[in-house]
Design a protein around this motif. Sequence first.
Motif, short mmCIF file in Angstrom:
data_model
loop_
_atom_site.label_atom_id
_atom_site.label_comp_id
_atom_site.label_asym_id
_atom_site.label_seq_id
_atom_site.Cartn_x
_atom_site.Cartn_y
_atom_site.Cartn_z
N LYS A 8 0.84 -1.20 0.00
CA LYS A 8 0.00 0.00 0.00
C LYS A 8 0.87 1.25 0.00
O LYS A 8 1.99 1.24 0.49
N LYS A 9 0.31 2.34 -0.49
CA LYS A 9 1.02 3.61 -0.46
C LYS A 9 1.15 4.07 0.99
O LYS A 9 0.31 3.76 1.82
N LEU A 10 2.20 4.84 1.27
CA LEU A 10 2.40 5.33 2.63
C LEU A 10 1.29 6.31 3.00
O LEU A 10 0.91 7.16 2.19
N SER A 11 0.83 6.22 4.22
CA SER A 11 -0.18 7.16 4.70
C SER A 11 0.49 8.49 5.00
O SER A 11 1.72 8.58 5.12
N LEU A 12 -0.32 9.51 5.19
CA LEU A 12 0.21 10.83 5.54
C LEU A 12 0.97 10.76 6.86
O LEU A 12 2.02 11.39 7.01
N ALA A 13 0.47 9.97 7.80
CA ALA A 13 1.14 9.83 9.10
C ALA A 13 2.51 9.17 8.95
O ALA A 13 3.48 9.58 9.60
N GLU A 14 2.60 8.16 8.08
CA GLU A 14 3.89 7.49 7.88
C GLU A 14 4.89 8.43 7.19
O GLU A 14 6.07 8.46 7.56
N ARG A 15 4.42 9.22 6.24
CA ARG A 15 5.31 10.18 5.58
C ARG A 15 5.76 11.25 6.58
O ARG A 15 6.92 11.66 6.58
N LEU A 35 9.83 1.87 10.86
CA LEU A 35 8.52 2.00 10.19
C LEU A 35 8.13 0.76 9.38
O LEU A 35 7.00 0.66 8.92
N GLY A 36 9.07 -0.16 9.19
CA GLY A 36 8.76 -1.38 8.44
C GLY A 36 8.62 -1.14 6.95
O GLY A 36 7.78 -1.75 6.29
N ILE A 37 9.44 -0.21 6.41
CA ILE A 37 9.42 0.08 4.98
C ILE A 37 10.84 0.00 4.45
O ILE A 37 11.79 -0.09 5.22
N SER A 38 10.99 0.07 3.16
CA SER A 38 12.33 -0.06 2.58
C SER A 38 13.12 1.24 2.72
O SER A 38 12.54 2.33 2.72
N PRO A 39 14.44 1.14 2.81
CA PRO A 39 15.27 2.34 2.86
C PRO A 39 15.11 3.23 1.62
O PRO A 39 15.18 4.45 1.71
#
Length: 149
Positions: A8-15, A35-39
Motif C-alpha cells: 500500500k502507499k504510505l499514509s500521511l502519518a507514515e510520511r 517503520l517497516g518500509i524499505s530504505p
Amino acid sequence: MFRENPNKKLSLAERGAIVALTNSGLGVREIARQLGISPATVGRWQFRFLETGDILRREGSGRPRVTTPLQDLRLLRVVLNKPITTSKEIADTADVDVSRQTIVRRLKAVNRIPRRAVRKFFLSPQHIEVRFEFAALHAYRDAQWWRSL
C-alpha cells in the motif's frame, strides 16, 4: 509500527513520521527499520520533502480512472434501484463499457457491492407432498429428539 500491507502507499502519518525521524537525526536504515518500509522509500520521501517542503503525494500519480464521476453516479443509481444485480447487468443498464472488476471497485468505494440472486430450485408438487407428510409425521417430536439424530 510495522505496516499491515507493505504494498500500500504510505499514509500521511507514515510520511510525516519519516520527516520527524529524519529531523531527530536518525539515519535512513534506522527509520526504515522502525517503520517497516524499505530504505529506498525513506530516501525518496526525504528527498521529496527537501525538494518541495511538503509530504503530499504528487498530483496525478497513479493510473487514471477509467470512469467519469457521471458514470460512477449512473452505476450507483442502477444498484440503488435494483440491489440484486450482477456486474454485467449494471454495466448494460448504466451504459458503461468497463470491466466487472472496475464496477466492483466503484461500488465498494461507496460501500455497495453488486449482488447476484441465489439460484433457487422450486419444489415440484411431489416434493411438496413428501415434505408435508414428513412434517405431519414428526410434528410432535421435541427438540431433544431432533438433537439425538
